[in-house]
Every structure is written in C-alpha cells, then in structure tokens.
Design an enzyme around this catalytic site. Structure first.
Site, PDB file in Angstrom:
ATOM      1  N   ASP A 107     -46.600 -11.392  27.455  1.00 41.41           N
ATOM      2  CA  ASP A 107     -45.308 -12.024  27.186  1.00 41.41           C
ATOM      3  C   ASP A 107     -45.372 -13.502  27.573  1.00 41.41           C
ATOM      4  O   ASP A 107     -45.565 -13.829  28.734  1.00 41.41           O
ATOM      5  CB  ASP A 107     -44.230 -11.288  27.990  1.00 41.41           C
ATOM      6  CG  ASP A 107     -42.847 -11.845  27.781  1.00 41.41           C
ATOM      7  OD1 ASP A 107     -42.591 -12.451  26.730  1.00 41.41           O
ATOM      8  OD2 ASP A 107     -42.002 -11.663  28.681  1.00 41.41           O
ATOM      9  N   ASP A 122     -53.491  -7.513  18.598  1.00 44.31           N
ATOM     10  CA  ASP A 122     -52.778  -8.565  17.875  1.00 44.31           C
ATOM     11  C   ASP A 122     -53.560  -9.881  17.919  1.00 44.31           C
ATOM     12  O   ASP A 122     -53.599 -10.627  16.934  1.00 44.31           O
ATOM     13  CB  ASP A 122     -51.382  -8.781  18.458  1.00 44.31           C
ATOM     14  CG  ASP A 122     -50.492  -7.553  18.347  1.00 44.31           C
ATOM     15  OD1 ASP A 122     -50.663  -6.773  17.395  1.00 44.31           O
ATOM     16  OD2 ASP A 122     -49.625  -7.385  19.224  1.00 44.31           O
TER      17      ASP A 122
END
Length: 152
Positions: A107, A122
């Site tokens: 994050d 990702d």
C-alpha cells in the site's frame, strides 16, 4: 511465481490481525486487502471471478503463443512474456482458490491519496507489460529500418 505465493501466505498469516504495518511512515504500508475483482478493483457482478478466470487463461495461452513465435534468441521478449504470464498465473491461482479474492498487501500513498493496494504478481505483470511494449517497439523500429534500406 514462488515469491508471489510466499508473500501472499506471509501477508495472510501476519496482517490478518492488524490494520496495517508501517514500513516507511504513511507513504508505504503493508495492509491485507482481498480483491475479488480485477486490476484496480474492477468488478463485473456475481460472476466476476469466473469471467476474470477465463480471461486470464486466455491471456496465458496468448502469451505462450507469442513466446513460441518470438525470434530465436530474443531474451528480452521472453523475459517480458514470462513476467506477464507468471504474474497472471499468480493472481489466477489465488483468485480461483479463494472466494474472498486475490491477496494484496503493498500500500503506497499519502493520506487519502493512495495507489490501489497491489502484490508481487501485479508488479510482474506491470513490468512485463512495459518490457513487452518496448520489445515490440524495438522490433517495429528494426523492421521499418530494414524495409527502408531494402527500398533504396
């Protein structure tokens, strides 16, 4: 693929009991998030999981075909295709395994301005996609130069 699987296991084991762990202040945190949709939380209703599963399988088949037809010795193209395929496979396996969705834990952001939480798969898909675009651009440039030289 292995690194992605390990980081997802660690995220679930250690972050399940916390709201997040600060690594670099507010800027970078480890936070457990389950994404039942696709990239950036894209969701297509109750059958999203199966739609994205089918799309991911199709993408992996396409990537395998691109790999098989790439020029012999084009290691950069093979690296790019491998990163995209491995990242896709990592999230595909996770999405098929759990109804909660794909585990994400990295994050970044400041205050309410945050990038969507992501994972190692990702990163592989993103880096591989950029590398593949560069590889295709280089191939097109070479081909254009070759055609221009042949026309002379």
């Amino acid at each position: 693929l292995v690194l992605d699987a390990l980081t997802k296991l660690v995220a679930e084991a250690y972050l399940l009991r916390t709201t997040g762990v600060s690594v670099a202040g507010e800027w970078f945190q480890l936070r457990l998030v389950y994404n039942p949709g696709a990239a950036f939380g894209l969701h297509l209703g109750p059958y999203s999981r199966w739609i994205f599963l089918a799309l991911a399988l199709g993408a992996i088949v396409l990537l395998a075909r691109m790999s098989a037809t790439a020029a012999a010795g084009d290691r950069f193209r093979q690296l790019a295709l491998g990163l995209v395929a491995d990242g896709r496979a990592g999230n595909l396996g996770e999405g098929a395994r759990s109804q909660r969705g794909v585990v994400r834990g990295l994050d970044f952001g400041i205050g309410s301005l945050r990038w969507p939480t992501f994972n190692v798969a990702d990163i592989a898909v993103s880096c591989g996609a950029v590398a593949l675009a560069i590889s295709l651009w280089i191939e097109d440039s070479r081909q254009a130069r070759h055609e221009a030289a042949s026309a002379r």
